[in-house]
Design a protein around this motif. Structure first.
Motif, short mmCIF file in Angstrom:
data_model
loop_
_atom_site.label_atom_id
_atom_site.label_comp_id
_atom_site.label_asym_id
_atom_site.label_seq_id
_atom_site.Cartn_x
_atom_site.Cartn_y
_atom_site.Cartn_z
N THR A 67 23.76 -7.37 66.98
CA THR A 67 24.60 -6.18 67.08
C THR A 67 24.13 -5.13 66.09
OG1 THR A 67 26.52 -7.48 67.77
CG2 THR A 67 26.95 -5.28 66.89
N PHE A 68 23.90 -3.92 66.56
CA PHE A 68 23.48 -2.78 65.74
C PHE A 68 24.67 -1.86 65.50
CE2 PHE A 68 19.52 -4.44 66.95
CZ PHE A 68 18.48 -3.79 66.29
N LYS A 69 24.85 -1.48 64.24
CA LYS A 69 25.97 -0.60 63.87
C LYS A 69 25.47 0.50 62.94
CE LYS A 69 30.34 0.63 63.19
NZ LYS A 69 30.11 1.83 62.35
N PRO A 70 25.69 1.78 63.28
CA PRO A 70 25.24 2.87 62.41
C PRO A 70 26.19 3.11 61.25
CG PRO A 70 26.29 3.78 64.36
CD PRO A 70 26.27 2.28 64.54
N ILE A 71 25.62 3.60 60.14
CA ILE A 71 26.42 4.08 59.02
C ILE A 71 26.03 5.54 58.77
CG2 ILE A 71 26.71 1.84 57.91
CD1 ILE A 71 24.47 2.63 55.96
N ASN A 72 26.84 6.22 57.99
CA ASN A 72 26.61 7.63 57.67
C ASN A 72 25.72 7.72 56.45
OD1 ASN A 72 26.69 10.36 57.10
ND2 ASN A 72 28.90 10.55 57.48
N PHE A 73 24.46 8.16 56.63
CA PHE A 73 23.51 8.25 55.53
C PHE A 73 23.87 9.35 54.53
CE2 PHE A 73 19.33 6.18 57.22
CZ PHE A 73 19.96 4.96 57.22
N GLU A 74 24.86 10.18 54.83
CA GLU A 74 25.27 11.21 53.87
C GLU A 74 25.92 10.57 52.63
OE1 GLU A 74 27.64 14.13 55.79
OE2 GLU A 74 26.01 14.83 57.10
N PHE A 75 26.43 9.35 52.77
CA PHE A 75 27.01 8.64 51.63
C PHE A 75 25.93 7.83 50.90
CE2 PHE A 75 30.65 9.15 54.52
CZ PHE A 75 31.52 9.81 53.67
N TYR A 76 25.12 7.11 51.61
CA TYR A 76 24.01 6.34 51.06
C TYR A 76 23.16 5.85 52.22
CZ TYR A 76 27.45 2.77 52.24
OH TYR A 76 28.39 2.01 52.90
N ARG A 77 21.93 5.44 51.89
CA ARG A 77 20.98 4.92 52.89
C ARG A 77 20.82 3.42 52.73
NH1 ARG A 77 16.72 8.07 55.55
NH2 ARG A 77 15.79 6.01 55.73
N ASP A 78 20.70 2.74 53.83
CA ASP A 78 20.12 1.40 53.88
C ASP A 78 19.82 1.08 55.34
OD1 ASP A 78 19.05 -1.00 53.14
OD2 ASP A 78 20.84 -1.76 52.15
N VAL A 79 18.83 0.25 55.52
CA VAL A 79 18.52 -0.34 56.82
C VAL A 79 18.48 -1.84 56.58
CG1 VAL A 79 16.90 -0.45 58.74
CG2 VAL A 79 17.19 1.70 57.49
N TYR A 80 19.35 -2.57 57.25
CA TYR A 80 19.64 -3.95 56.87
C TYR A 80 19.68 -4.83 58.11
CZ TYR A 80 22.76 -7.80 55.32
OH TYR A 80 23.32 -9.02 55.05
N LEU A 81 18.97 -5.97 58.05
CA LEU A 81 18.97 -6.93 59.14
C LEU A 81 19.45 -8.27 58.61
CD1 LEU A 81 18.25 -7.43 62.13
CD2 LEU A 81 15.95 -8.08 61.37
N ASN A 93 30.46 9.41 65.85
CA ASN A 93 30.22 10.84 65.68
C ASN A 93 30.40 11.21 64.20
OD1 ASN A 93 29.82 11.47 68.49
ND2 ASN A 93 32.01 11.08 68.74
N PHE A 94 29.31 11.15 63.47
CA PHE A 94 29.37 11.55 62.06
C PHE A 94 28.00 12.01 61.59
CE2 PHE A 94 29.10 6.77 61.96
CZ PHE A 94 27.76 6.68 61.65
N GLY A 95 28.01 12.82 60.55
CA GLY A 95 26.78 13.23 59.89
C GLY A 95 25.88 14.05 60.81
N THR A 96 24.70 14.33 60.29
CA THR A 96 23.68 15.04 61.06
C THR A 96 22.45 14.15 61.16
OG1 THR A 96 22.85 16.08 59.03
CG2 THR A 96 24.48 17.31 60.33
N ASN A 97 21.75 14.23 62.29
CA ASN A 97 20.55 13.44 62.52
C ASN A 97 19.30 14.30 62.39
OD1 ASN A 97 22.05 11.08 63.10
ND2 ASN A 97 22.34 11.75 65.21
N SER A 98 18.20 13.67 61.99
CA SER A 98 16.94 14.39 61.82
C SER A 98 16.40 14.91 63.14
CB SER A 98 15.90 13.48 61.16
OG SER A 98 16.32 13.10 59.87
N LEU A 99 16.58 14.14 64.22
CA LEU A 99 16.05 14.53 65.53
C LEU A 99 17.14 15.21 66.36
CD1 LEU A 99 13.93 11.42 66.55
CD2 LEU A 99 13.18 13.51 65.41
N LYS A 100 16.75 16.25 67.03
CA LYS A 100 17.67 17.00 67.88
C LYS A 100 18.21 16.10 68.99
CE LYS A 100 17.82 21.23 70.66
NZ LYS A 100 17.01 22.35 71.19
N ASN A 101 19.53 16.15 69.20
CA ASN A 101 20.22 15.40 70.26
C ASN A 101 20.13 13.89 70.11
OD1 ASN A 101 20.97 17.81 71.62
ND2 ASN A 101 18.96 17.90 72.62
#
Length: 232
Positions: free
Chosen positions: A156-170, A131-139
Motif C-alpha cells: 500500500t502506497f500513501k502520500p505525505i505532505n513534503f511541505e512539513f518534511y521529506r521521507d521516502v519509506y518502504l 489534496n495537499f501541497g504543491t507538486n513539482s510536475l504539472k498536473n
C-alpha cells in the motif's frame, strides 16, 4: 549556451542529459543533434501516449536511453535482491510505502524498486486522492493505492505532505522478519524473528533487536552514468 537552438551547427555530442520538465523534452529531443545516447529524468512524458512518442523518436534516431531510476544502481539494493532479501524477509506478507511530491515524480521510484524486489505487478487499485501541497510536475497527483504482485502480496502506497518534511519509506513484513528502507533510501533496518515475550510457542518481530545498515544510495547517481558508459 542558454538554449539548444544556440548550439553551434557542427556540435554533435555523444550523450545528451535531459533534466527538463517532461513538457519540454520532446521538442528538445526532436531538434537536438546527438550521436549515441540520452540520459533522461522520469517520467518520459505526462501521458502514456507522449512517453511512447519519446520512445519512438529515440528508436528512429537509434539512441540508447537511460532513465534515471537511480535506486536501480544502488549496490545495496542489488545486494538485497541477490543475497539478503530472501534470508531476512522470507515471503512478503504485506508492505507499506510512504512517498510525497506526486505519483509521477516520486512514487514511481518506489514502484520501480518494488518491481525489482518482487517482480511483475498483477493489479493496481487506486483508493483515494490526497489534496495537499504543491507538486513539482504539472498536473501530478498524490494517490493512495495498492500494488498487487504476481505472488499475491500487496503493498500500500500513501502520500505525505513534503511541505512539513521529506521521507521516502518502504516497510516490508515477511515470513522471516521485517525489512525497512528509510530516510529516502539511505538506511536499511532488519528486524528478526524472536520468541514471543508474552505467549508460548509463538514468534514476534523483534524491532528492539534490529540492525541498521547504511546504504550506497548516495553514490548511485555516479553508477547511473557508469552504467550508461559501459553499455555504450
Amino acid at each position: 549556451v542558454s538554449t539548444p537552438e544556440k548550439l553551434p551547427q557542427d556540435y554533435t555530442p555523444d550523450v545528451v542529459v535531459l533534466t527538463t520538465p517532461p513538457e519540454s523534452r520532446l521538442n528538445i529531443l526532436e531538434n537536438i543533434k546527438v550521436k549515441k545516447a540520452v540520459l533522461v529524468e522520469k517520467p518520459l512524458g505526462t501521458s502514456l501516449e507522449l512517453s511512447k512518442k519519446f520512445e519512438k523518436i529515440c528508436k528512429d534516431k537509434n539512441l540508447m536511453v537511460q532513465v534515471n531510476y537511480f535506486r536501480r544502481f544502488d549496490s545495496t539494493n542489488l545486494l538485497l535482491i541477490e543475497k539478503k532479501l530472501e534470508k531476512k524477509l522470507g515471503k512478503l506478507q504485506v508492505g507499506f510505502c510512504v512517498y510525497g511530491n506526486g505519483l509521477r515524480n516520486n512514487a514511481i521510484h518506489m514502484i520501480d524498486l518494488t518491481r525489482m524486489f518482487f517482480g511483475n505487478i498483477k493489479s493496481i487499485r487506486a483508493i483515494a486522492q490526497s489534496n495537499f501541497g504543491t507538486n513539482s510536475l504539472k498536473n501530478d497527483k498524490n494517490i493512495i493505492f495498492n500494488l498487487e504482485f504476481s505472488g499475491g502480496s500487496i503493498i500500500t502506497f500513501k502520500p505525505i505532505n513534503f511541505e512539513f518534511y521529506r521521507d521516502v519509506y518502504l516497510d516490508l513484513w515477511g515470513t522471516k522478519g521485517r525489512v525497512e528502507i528509510y530516510q529516502e533510501g539511505l538506511f536499511v533496518r532488519y528486524s528478526p524473528l524472536k520468541s514471543h515475550r508474552a505467549i508460548e510457542n509463538k514468534k514476534e518481530i523483534s524491532i528492539d533487536n534490529s540492525t541498521i545498515e547504511k546504504t550506497e544510495s548516495g553514490k548511485s547517481y555516479f553508477n547511473v552514468y557508469d552504467n550508461l558508459y559501459i553499455s555504450l
